[in-house]
Design an enzyme around this catalytic site. Structure first.
Site, PDB file in Angstrom:
ATOM      1  N   HIS A  86       0.835  -1.200   0.000  1.00 18.87           N
ATOM      2  CA  HIS A  86       0.000   0.000   0.000  1.00 18.87           C
ATOM      3  C   HIS A  86       0.870   1.251   0.000  1.00 18.87           C
ATOM      4  O   HIS A  86       1.978   1.246   0.535  1.00 18.87           O
ATOM      5  CB  HIS A  86      -0.982   0.016   1.178  1.00 18.87           C
ATOM      6  N   ASP A  88      -0.567   4.298   0.892  1.00 17.93           N
ATOM      7  CA  ASP A  88      -1.099   5.283   1.832  1.00 17.93           C
ATOM      8  C   ASP A  88      -0.429   5.123   3.198  1.00 17.93           C
ATOM      9  O   ASP A  88       0.144   4.073   3.507  1.00 17.93           O
ATOM     10  CB  ASP A  88      -2.628   5.167   1.959  1.00 17.93           C
ATOM     11  N   ASP A 119       6.138   1.509   7.326  1.00 18.47           N
ATOM     12  CA  ASP A 119       4.810   0.970   6.993  1.00 18.47           C
ATOM     13  C   ASP A 119       4.137   1.836   5.939  1.00 18.47           C
ATOM     14  O   ASP A 119       3.415   2.740   6.272  1.00 18.47           O
ATOM     15  CB  ASP A 119       3.957   0.887   8.260  1.00 18.47           C
ATOM     16  N   GLU A 153      -5.306   1.114   2.539  1.00 19.38           N
ATOM     17  CA  GLU A 153      -5.067   0.031   3.479  1.00 19.38           C
ATOM     18  C   GLU A 153      -5.212   0.551   4.896  1.00 19.38           C
ATOM     19  O   GLU A 153      -5.759  -0.118   5.768  1.00 19.38           O
ATOM     20  CB  GLU A 153      -3.663  -0.553   3.282  1.00 19.38           C
ATOM     21  N   GLU A 154      -4.739   1.764   5.132  1.00 16.60           N
ATOM     22  CA  GLU A 154      -4.742   2.337   6.490  1.00 16.60           C
ATOM     23  C   GLU A 154      -6.083   2.990   6.821  1.00 16.60           C
ATOM     24  O   GLU A 154      -6.341   3.314   7.965  1.00 16.60           O
ATOM     25  CB  GLU A 154      -3.622   3.375   6.632  1.00 16.60           C
ATOM     26  N   GLU A 182       4.480  -5.964   3.808  1.00 17.73           N
ATOM     27  CA  GLU A 182       4.238  -5.292   5.094  1.00 17.73           C
ATOM     28  C   GLU A 182       5.439  -5.516   6.019  1.00 17.73           C
ATOM     29  O   GLU A 182       6.129  -6.522   5.916  1.00 17.73           O
ATOM     30  CB  GLU A 182       2.980  -5.863   5.761  1.00 17.73           C
ATOM     31  N   HIS A 371       3.461   3.545  12.536  1.00 16.82           N
ATOM     32  CA  HIS A 371       2.394   4.404  13.071  1.00 16.82           C
ATOM     33  C   HIS A 371       2.875   5.296  14.218  1.00 16.82           C
ATOM     34  O   HIS A 371       2.069   5.957  14.864  1.00 16.82           O
ATOM     35  CB  HIS A 371       1.175   3.573  13.540  1.00 16.82           C
TER      36      HIS A 371
HETATM   37 ZN   LIG Z   1       0.970  -1.402   6.407  1.00 20.14          ZN
END
Ligand SMILES: [Zn+2]
Length: 403
Positions: A86, A88, A119, A153-154, A182, A371
């Site tokens: 992903h 995003d 990530d 995805e997020e 990932e 994150h």
């Molecule tokens: Zn991820």
């Protein structure tokens, strides 16, 4: 076609076969879900210039923002090796707490900082770079390489991988194996390859009583008493003891609410929510049936309750260890000197959707800071991931060539 493509491709100020430069360029695109932020335009320019056919489908759903997604493929033959990910990222959060600009992609002491660095723009950058180097060095390689990159995805993940897979399938795309990039490693690049994921099921339990005066309990019915009994029954015996590749399933009560500020009132209702992370011994249906059985037994005909399960698309799945899984582990071991564990731990991922189309294995950079404030990735890990992916592509297509 060729001239049109060349004319629309701006010259890049770096070589996209360099995983660090490509990751930096991706981090500089502020692609907080659902914003494309320039990340997919960058990948489009990079892969178009390398001879890929690129598509950027936009998916919509009433009441939700439109999201742009990405599909690119080079080669027309089977097998098709898909690299998924992903573009995003989650929001920055408290920007003042960052010690660096979250969208600058600065490198300091061998660490690349920025939102999405681990990530998973690091994973996308390293894997795209690896595929570019592989095809440049093997222009006549058999088979095809494809990239399946979602921009959702997020976020709600409604206009993302599920629709992208369906879109590709309708176009006639068939995938043989998938590597999802990932961040799977807890501490170092040789820690783990994920070969499956647990499922997730959320239940909402309500116990109904009769409100009344604490001093006159015979005129009331305290729902907390029944709730305690039901929750104890859910917790009394383990759901299972684990399976060959999975830990035991686990139930956690995540909230228990009565909302009663008075000390002299018996409340009318108690509510609890629990979440179960379950292994491949269960489906959401068999698990819900087991929970209902336990509640029924504990309640007898004295506790009045309701149980409701939220809809889930998180089923447990396993990619059985075999030649493909071994090939991924071999590549990791060859480049890091240690054999990675085959794991099914952690939360859910888009692999749970991909597994319906082809076997999928997850491997990526160290996920420690995902994150978080000052999210980062080691430059050495990006280089390692590029080499591992390159090695994997080489052995994958070499194996097919011989067959
Ligand atoms: Zn991820």
């Amino acid at each position: 076609m060729t001239t049109e493509r060349a004319a629309s491709t701006p010259a890049l100020p770096f070589d996209p076969a360099d995983p660090v430069a490509l990751t930096q360029a991706l981090v500089r695109c502020p692609s907080v879900t659902p914003q494309e932020g320039g990340a997919l335009a960058l990948l489009s320019a990079v892969l178009t210039a390398e001879g890929y056919e690129v598509h950027r489908p936009v998916f919509s759903e009433p009441g939700m923002p439109d999201v742009e997604n990405f599909y690119a493929r080079i080669g027309t033959e089977a097998p098709v090796f898909v690299i998924a990910g992903h573009s995003d990222v989650v929001p920055v959060g408290d920007e003042a707490a960052w010690t660096r600009d979250p969208f600058a992609g600065e490198i300091e002491n061998g660490i690349l900082y920025g939102r999405g660095a681990c990530d998973m723009k690091g994973g996308v950058g390293a894997m795209v770079a690896a595929a570019i180097r592989y095809r440049r060095e093997n222009p006549d390689a058999p088979g095809s390489i494809a990239f399946l990159i979602t921009g959702d995805e997020e976020g709600p993940a409604v206009n993302g991988t599920v629709k992208l897979l369906d879109w590709a399938h309708r176009r006639g795309e068939r995938f043989d194996h998938c590597l999802l990039g990932e961040p799977t490693n807890p501490g170092s690049m040789s820690d783990m390859v994920k070969i499956g994921r647990r499922g997730s099921l959320t239940g909402e339990l309500t116990v109904n009583g009769i409100q009344g005066h604490v001093g006159y309990p015979h005129l009331a019915d305290n729902p907390i008493r029944g709730m305690v009994r039901l929750l104890a029954a859910l917790d009394a015996a383990p759901l299972d003891t684990g399976t060959k590749h999975f830990d035991a399933s686990n139930l956690e009560v995540t909230t228990l609410d009565v909302g009663n500020p008075a000390t002299n009132v018996i409340p009318a209702q108690a509510r609890a929510v629990f979440n179960i992370r379950f292994n491949d011994a269960w489906t959401p249906e068999t698990l819900a049936a087991e929970i209902e059985r336990r509640l029924r037994e504990a309640a007898g005909n004295t506790v009045r309750y309701e149980i409701r399960f939220r809809p889930t698309n998180s089923v447990a799945f396993l990619t059985e260890p075999g030649p493909f899984v071994a090939m991924v582990a071999d590549a990791v071991e060859a480049e890091t000197g240690r054999r990675p564990a085959l794991s099914t731990t952690g939360g859910t991922s888009d692999a749970r959707f991909i597994k319906s189309y082809c076997p999928v294995v997850e491997y990526g950079v160290v996920g420690k800071t995902m994150h978080q404030v000052d999210e980062c990735v080691a430059v050495a890990d990006l280089a390692a991931l590029e080499r591992i992916t390159n090695r994997l592509l080489a052995s994958y297509f070499a194996a097919h060539h011989k067959a």
